[in-house]
Design a protein around this motif. Sequence first.
Motif, PDB file in Angstrom:
ATOM      1  N   LYS A 131       0.836  -1.205   0.000  1.00 22.75           N
ATOM      2  CA  LYS A 131       0.000   0.000   0.000  1.00 22.75           C
ATOM      3  C   LYS A 131       0.869   1.253   0.000  1.00 22.75           C
ATOM      4  N   ASP A 153      -9.972  -3.229   7.387  1.00 16.95           N
ATOM      5  CA  ASP A 153     -10.468  -2.789   6.088  1.00 16.95           C
ATOM      6  C   ASP A 153      -9.818  -1.490   5.629  1.00 16.95           C
ATOM      7  N   GLU A 154      -9.466  -0.607   6.566  1.00 17.79           N
ATOM      8  CA  GLU A 154      -8.830   0.668   6.199  1.00 17.79           C
ATOM      9  C   GLU A 154      -7.502   0.427   5.485  1.00 17.79           C
ATOM     10  N   LYS A 156      -6.794  -2.341   3.711  1.00 18.28           N
ATOM     11  CA  LYS A 156      -7.072  -3.003   2.434  1.00 18.28           C
ATOM     12  C   LYS A 156      -7.825  -2.114   1.446  1.00 18.28           C
ATOM     13  N   ASP A 157      -8.342  -0.990   1.903  1.00 20.94           N
ATOM     14  CA  ASP A 157      -9.153  -0.108   1.057  1.00 20.94           C
ATOM     15  C   ASP A 157      -8.391   0.301  -0.211  1.00 20.94           C
ATOM     16  N   GLY A 158      -9.045   0.148  -1.361  1.00 23.02           N
ATOM     17  CA  GLY A 158      -8.451   0.531  -2.632  1.00 23.02           C
ATOM     18  C   GLY A 158      -7.537  -0.514  -3.241  1.00 23.02           C
TER      19      GLY A 158
END
Length: 182
Positions: A131, A153-154, A156-158
């Motif tokens: 990331k 999730d923050e 993994k976002d995008g």
Amino acid sequence: IVRGLAWTRVGGTTLSVEVNCMPGEGKFRVTGNLGKVMTESAEAAVSYIRSQNERFKLEPDFYKKKDIHIHIPEGATPKDGPSAGVTMATAIISALTGRKVRNDVAMTGEITIRGRVLPIGGLQEKVLAAKKVGIKTVILPKENKKDLDEIMDEIKDGMQFVLAETMEDVLQTALVKGEKDA
């Protein structure tokens, strides 16, 4: 050049795995301050590719006529561990076949000589490293799904995650579409 993901004592990092294949006598070199496990992963990758020579449209004795050099830069930093096999195999296949690898993909996973993708450790650190450098797609072993589910999730976002069981799964995502079929 294929981007791999690695765990270190201070977090995750990305590794560029470079491969050159040139006319030669079948010499095989692995450089870049690699430990025994990573060297064995490179050897397993070559054995897998040799066993699949027809699928990759390679001559049966390509390994006798080509020198293969795998290099992981940043030689001063020791590198070892069982998670770079798929990265090295992808880089070798790309170099031998002329198929390009997507530059927005990073991967992690060990390889067997039969092309199975084995689980790894340090997934959260590796995902954070991907990331940080703007990677949008991460290929990881299917057996690490439970570890992926535990990552916030923050983080993994995008990002897209491809769960691979075999090298075929890895190559379907990693190789640029529209290139020569492998």
